[in-house]
Write a protein that holds these residues in place. Structure first.
Motif, PDB file in Angstrom:
ATOM      1  N   HIS A 181       0.834  -1.210   0.000  1.00  0.00           N
ATOM      2  CA  HIS A 181       0.000   0.000   0.000  1.00  0.00           C
ATOM      3  C   HIS A 181       0.865   1.255   0.000  1.00  0.00           C
ATOM      4  CE1 HIS A 181      -2.982   2.993   1.310  1.00  0.00           C
ATOM      5  NE2 HIS A 181      -3.874   2.155   0.811  1.00  0.00           N
ATOM      6  N   ILE A 182       0.364   2.279  -0.664  1.00  0.00           N
ATOM      7  CA  ILE A 182       1.127   3.528  -0.801  1.00  0.00           C
ATOM      8  C   ILE A 182       1.494   4.139   0.554  1.00  0.00           C
ATOM      9  CG2 ILE A 182      -0.976   4.893  -1.119  1.00  0.00           C
ATOM     10  CD1 ILE A 182       0.681   6.772  -2.896  1.00  0.00           C
ATOM     11  N   LYS A 183       0.588   4.031   1.534  1.00  0.00           N
ATOM     12  CA  LYS A 183       0.877   4.649   2.835  1.00  0.00           C
ATOM     13  C   LYS A 183       2.155   4.049   3.429  1.00  0.00           C
ATOM     14  CE  LYS A 183      -2.199   6.078   5.831  1.00  0.00           C
ATOM     15  NZ  LYS A 183      -3.248   6.197   6.849  1.00  0.00           N
ATOM     16  N   ILE A 194       5.250   5.090   1.518  1.00  0.00           N
ATOM     17  CA  ILE A 194       5.713   6.421   1.933  1.00  0.00           C
ATOM     18  C   ILE A 194       6.404   6.333   3.296  1.00  0.00           C
ATOM     19  CG2 ILE A 194       4.920   8.711   2.666  1.00  0.00           C
ATOM     20  CD1 ILE A 194       2.818   8.551   0.412  1.00  0.00           C
ATOM     21  N   GLY A 213       9.937   7.869   3.184  1.00  0.00           N
ATOM     22  CA  GLY A 213       9.867   9.273   3.595  1.00  0.00           C
ATOM     23  C   GLY A 213       8.922  10.044   2.704  1.00  0.00           C
ATOM     24  N   PRO A 214       8.661  11.314   3.056  1.00  0.00           N
ATOM     25  CA  PRO A 214       7.704  12.114   2.284  1.00  0.00           C
ATOM     26  C   PRO A 214       8.138  12.265   0.831  1.00  0.00           C
ATOM     27  CG  PRO A 214       8.889  13.462   3.903  1.00  0.00           C
ATOM     28  CD  PRO A 214       9.243  12.047   4.180  1.00  0.00           C
ATOM     29  N   THR A 215       7.200  12.073  -0.072  1.00  0.00           N
ATOM     30  CA  THR A 215       7.536  12.128  -1.504  1.00  0.00           C
ATOM     31  C   THR A 215       7.923  13.535  -1.932  1.00  0.00           C
ATOM     32  OG1 THR A 215       5.262  12.608  -2.203  1.00  0.00           O
ATOM     33  CG2 THR A 215       5.876  10.290  -1.971  1.00  0.00           C
ATOM     34  N   VAL A 216       7.539  14.526  -1.131  1.00  0.00           N
ATOM     35  CA  VAL A 216       7.806  15.915  -1.503  1.00  0.00           C
ATOM     36  C   VAL A 216       9.121  16.435  -0.926  1.00  0.00           C
ATOM     37  CG1 VAL A 216       5.402  16.514  -1.843  1.00  0.00           C
ATOM     38  CG2 VAL A 216       6.381  16.654   0.451  1.00  0.00           C
ATOM     39  N   LEU A 245      -0.950  12.613   2.963  1.00  0.00           N
ATOM     40  CA  LEU A 245      -0.347  11.282   3.127  1.00  0.00           C
ATOM     41  C   LEU A 245       1.177  11.317   3.133  1.00  0.00           C
ATOM     42  CD1 LEU A 245      -1.052   8.307   3.487  1.00  0.00           C
ATOM     43  CD2 LEU A 245      -1.181   8.074   1.010  1.00  0.00           C
ATOM     44  N   ASP A 246       1.770  12.445   2.814  1.00  0.00           N
ATOM     45  CA  ASP A 246       3.225  12.508   2.932  1.00  0.00           C
ATOM     46  C   ASP A 246       3.678  12.483   4.381  1.00  0.00           C
ATOM     47  OD1 ASP A 246       4.698  12.639   0.386  1.00  0.00           O
ATOM     48  OD2 ASP A 246       3.260  14.230  -0.045  1.00  0.00           O
ATOM     49  N   TYR A 247       2.797  12.893   5.298  1.00  0.00           N
ATOM     50  CA  TYR A 247       3.184  12.940   6.707  1.00  0.00           C
ATOM     51  C   TYR A 247       2.144  12.331   7.651  1.00  0.00           C
ATOM     52  CZ  TYR A 247       6.843  16.335   5.454  1.00  0.00           C
ATOM     53  OH  TYR A 247       7.934  16.951   4.911  1.00  0.00           O
ATOM     54  N   CYS A 248       0.871  12.436   7.303  1.00  0.00           N
ATOM     55  CA  CYS A 248      -0.191  12.226   8.292  1.00  0.00           C
ATOM     56  C   CYS A 248      -0.689  10.785   8.282  1.00  0.00           C
ATOM     57  CB  CYS A 248      -1.345  13.188   8.000  1.00  0.00           C
ATOM     58  SG  CYS A 248      -2.726  12.985   9.123  1.00  0.00           S
ATOM     59  N   SER A 249      -0.822  10.217   9.467  1.00  0.00           N
ATOM     60  CA  SER A 249      -1.256   8.822   9.560  1.00  0.00           C
ATOM     61  C   SER A 249      -2.754   8.673   9.289  1.00  0.00           C
ATOM     62  CB  SER A 249      -0.910   8.255  10.936  1.00  0.00           C
ATOM     63  OG  SER A 249      -1.511   9.017  11.947  1.00  0.00           O
ATOM     64  N   LEU A 250      -3.508   9.765   9.343  1.00  0.00           N
ATOM     65  CA  LEU A 250      -4.945   9.682   9.060  1.00  0.00           C
ATOM     66  C   LEU A 250      -5.255   9.842   7.575  1.00  0.00           C
ATOM     67  CD1 LEU A 250      -6.341  11.913  11.970  1.00  0.00           C
ATOM     68  CD2 LEU A 250      -6.274   9.414  11.861  1.00  0.00           C
ATOM     69  N   ALA A 251      -4.328  10.408   6.828  1.00  0.00           N
ATOM     70  CA  ALA A 251      -4.616  10.791   5.442  1.00  0.00           C
ATOM     71  C   ALA A 251      -4.813   9.576   4.540  1.00  0.00           C
ATOM     72  CB  ALA A 251      -3.483  11.652   4.898  1.00  0.00           C
ATOM     73  N   ARG A 260      -2.238  12.102  -0.848  1.00  0.00           N
ATOM     74  CA  ARG A 260      -1.306  13.218  -0.675  1.00  0.00           C
ATOM     75  C   ARG A 260      -1.957  14.536  -1.110  1.00  0.00           C
ATOM     76  NH1 ARG A 260       3.293  11.407  -4.284  1.00  0.00           N
ATOM     77  NH2 ARG A 260       1.532  10.409  -5.298  1.00  0.00           N
ATOM     78  N   ASP A 283      -9.018   7.456  -0.758  1.00  0.00           N
ATOM     79  CA  ASP A 283      -8.371   6.200  -1.149  1.00  0.00           C
ATOM     80  C   ASP A 283      -9.398   5.392  -1.919  1.00  0.00           C
ATOM     81  OD1 ASP A 283      -7.454   3.581  -1.312  1.00  0.00           O
ATOM     82  OD2 ASP A 283      -6.422   3.667   0.615  1.00  0.00           O
ATOM     83  N   GLY A 299      -7.058   1.542  -2.922  1.00  0.00           N
ATOM     84  CA  GLY A 299      -5.607   1.591  -2.784  1.00  0.00           C
ATOM     85  C   GLY A 299      -4.925   2.623  -3.655  1.00  0.00           C
ATOM     86  N   GLU A 348      -4.803   6.788  -4.919  1.00  0.00           N
ATOM     87  CA  GLU A 348      -5.228   8.146  -4.568  1.00  0.00           C
ATOM     88  C   GLU A 348      -6.220   8.666  -5.616  1.00  0.00           C
ATOM     89  OE1 GLU A 348      -1.341  10.216  -2.754  1.00  0.00           O
ATOM     90  OE2 GLU A 348      -1.049   9.111  -4.630  1.00  0.00           O
TER      91      GLU A 348
END
Lengths: 98, 543
Positions: free
Chosen positions: A68-70, A73, A77-80, B412-418, B421, B470, B473, B475
């Motif tokens: 899964h993408i989450k 990542i 690490g962050p893609t940005v 989604l780059d940082y947040c566990s709830l997202a 992205r 989501d 699976g 985005e």
């Protein structure tokens, strides 16, 4: 394949079960197969890793990767901000998870 | 600016000591994560995708240069050299180590800051108008009232375990720059026959069930404001649902009771609460208000601005706002460079903004809910020097309220709830519309992106809103049009099926092209949308 992951208690960094210990590098992750729940219970007891959980993964040419993408990542690490990944300054790092 | 008294210091220092011990016990394995989690959340410490995340409160978005420099210091020493300014006028650090948390909180306490009540089911940081005390259109500075609410709500014993989190905003102008009616309680200081009072809007919010707060009381005498707020909270605390997290916010209670019945219960409770003597004596309020006395601004300062540098003139036109005192201006610093990460600033940039505040803005800065920074009191004669310094640091993007001034949650780059992205979508949109002439042609256009239904990116309130979901699976991005968090508050309407990352950028371009084709003289995007409705935009998007 099944991978076991969590966040290191002290640093919060993403960590992967290698079969014997924990590693920050997804490349070191081991397929836990059906043993995941038992390892998870033992490691939660050891209290080194926060909230470990089992995920689906796949074996690729670059090694094990989360499905899964989450978790992809989480693995890199962050893609940005590829400069903040485990491969600093790798210009392709940010695209790796897509 | 408010300065801590001995009680403030004692409260914060005691909490730092208490949490330090809790961290020690957790690291020693004496308590489990299940036991520790509610304790760390009470101190703003989350566990996100990559590390612990610390959310630091910036009360009503106001801080001084000493505090701003401390934020830079924390970014440099304990994090990865940057911070992320949020839609709640706070700052978040994404790479915090648990073992460093006690030292960070000690450093924050040394400049009268903390992370208390930036998480948990309690009253969160009080937000306000980022131009408070400077805005030409305000009837008074709302911050003394926000500070009073901060003191009342800090460690409030009855409201530490509410059914759900609770957000309050206070403004004192008709132009709503704080999304006031999208808060659990929105308070507008109003004038009625020469007397100031508080209009209470209760039950607004975004998230999975967005609602605009109805007016519950049009005029509460300011001497009763705390008691009335207490009554509003008490009814919620008593009857708000604790059995279903998705129905636990006050907006659901008011929606189910009806505003009239909720108002009746609040009025009944208020009669009792008022007898308890909660409202402070005038001398105490005056003590607080005195600390928000206007800075000594020279109203005879020159009003003219030398606009001979064309780049400077463009920035002045877009990012500088009218100040209530002649010869002065409000400087809005965009944290939205084209292709950058909305709300992020490096430690060097944070330090620079602190330096500019100290030198040119009477030592004051503000954090805005749109994830920008404000220097509220700048002499017009100093604007060019401020702009030059900002420009050299990549902080002079002249895009305030334009399509590239995007609110975006960490996603989604940082947040566990997202679920998706947000930041890459914001970057692609800003890049697509990077031509400033094109942006100015589009005019005011507020674009807001959330990476999940919790709506931290305020997508419901965007003229154009984007919600990342989501989808099996992958985005996917839903587009909505017609929202507003301002005084013309409204909730956006979903256009139809969602898009992938590039598809949503293309769709927005079709939407803006349609707007340009349909608009009449003087119409903003949202005005045109309200006039013509969804159909022509839907046709443009989907064919």
């Amino acid at each position: 394949m099944k991978l076991l992951t969590g966040n290191d208690l002290k640093t919060g960094f993403v960590t992967w079960w290698t079969g014997a210990d924990w590693s920050l590098h997804i490349e070191d992750a081991a397929d836990v197969g059906e043993a995941g729940e038992a390892i998870l219970a033992a490691e939660e007891g050891a209290r080194r890793v926060n909230a470990p959980y089992i995920i689906n993964g796949e074996q690729t040419a670059d090694g094990p990767r989360p499905a899964h993408i989450k978790d992809r990542i989480r693995a890199l690490g962050p893609t940005v901000r590829p400069d903040l990944t485990l491969k600093p300054a790798d210009p392709a790092a940010g695209d790796w998870v897509i | 600016m408010y300065k801590y008294d001995e009680y403030d210091h004692a409260m914060v220092d005691a909490r730092v000591a208490e949490f330090s011990d809790q961290v020690r016990r957790r690291l020693a394995g004496e308590i489990t994560e299940d036991q520790f989690k509610p304790l760390r959340l009470m101190n703003g410490l989350y566990l996100q995708l990559h590390a612990y995340m610390l959310r630091v409160a910036v009360p009503y978005g106001t801080l001084d240069s000493r505090q701003m420099r401390m934020l830079a210091h924390i970014a440099r020493k304990y994090d990865r050299d940057y911070g992320h300014f949020t839609t709640r006028q706070n700052i978040q650090y994404n790479w915090i180590k648990l073992e460093d948390a006690p030292a960070i909180l000690e450093d924050l306490a040394s400049v009268e800051m903390h992370a208390i009540q930036t998480s948990g089911n309690c009253i969160r940081n009080i937000s306000s108008d980022q131009w408070a005390g400077a805005a030409a259109d305000e009837i008074t500075d709302p911050r003394p009232w926000a500070e009073l609410l901060r003191q009342w709500s800090s460690f409030h014993p009855e409201f530490s375990y509410l059914p759900r989190k609770f957000k309050i905003a206070v403004i004192a102008a008709n132009e709503d720059r704080a999304a006031m009616r999208l808060h659990d309680i929105g308070i507008q200081i109003v004038d009625k026959d020469g007397q100031h009072g508080a209009a209470f809007y209760v039950g607004g919010g975004m998230g999975r069930t967005p609602m605009i707060a109805p007016l519950i009381k049009d005029f509460v005498p300011l001497d009763d404001m705390l008691s009335y707020a207490e009554a509003c909270l008490r009814v919620y605390n008593r009857y708000g649902r604790r059995d279903n997290i998705y129905k636990a916010r006050i907006k659901i209670l008011i929606h189910e009771l009806g505003a009239d019945e909720y108002r009746r219960q609040v009025e009944e409770e208020f009669k009792h609460v008022k007898s308890l003597g909660i409202d402070p004596p005038k001398a105490e309020f005056d003590r607080i208000a005195a600390q928000f006395a206007p800075p000594p601004l020279d109203a005879s300062a020159p009003d003219a601005i030398d606009r001979s540098d064309p780049d400077f003139a463009v920035w002045v036109d877009q990012n500088v706002a009218a100040h209530k005192v002649s010869g002065h201006a409000i400087v809005n610093i965009s944290l939205k460079p084209i292709g950058g990460i909305p709300g992020d600033a490096s430690s060097a940039q944070i330090d620079l903004m602190a330096d500019l505040a100290e030198k040119y803005s009477h030592d004051e800065l503000r954090v805005t809910h749109a994830q920008n920074i404000v220097l509220p009191h700048v002499r017009k004669a100093d604007l060019y020097a401020v702009w030059q310094a900002l420009d050299a640091a990549g902080l002079a993007t002249p895009n305030l309220d334009l399509i590239s001034d995007i609110i975006a949650c960490p996603g989604l780059d940082y947040c566990s709830l997202a679920n998706a992205r947000s930041i890459p979508v914001a970057q692609k949109i800003a890049t697509r519309f990077s031509d400033l002439g094109r942006q100015k042609e589009l005019g005011e256009l507020k674009l807001k992106i959330s990476g999940c239904i919790n709506a931290c990116g305020h997508h419901h309130a965007g003229h154009i809103g984007i919600l990342g979901v989501d989808r099996k699976g992958t985005e996917n991005y839903q587009l909505s049009l017609g929202g507003s968090g301002a005084e013309d508050v409204s909730l956006g309407t979903i256009t139809g099926p969602g898009f992938d990352e590039d598809g949503v950028v293309d769709a927005i371009e079709r939407v803006t092209d349609k707007y340009l084709a349909e608009r009449t003289e003087g119409e903003r995007f949202v005005d045109t949308f309200r006039r013509v409705g969804m159909a022509p935009f839907k046709e443009a998007i989907y064919g």
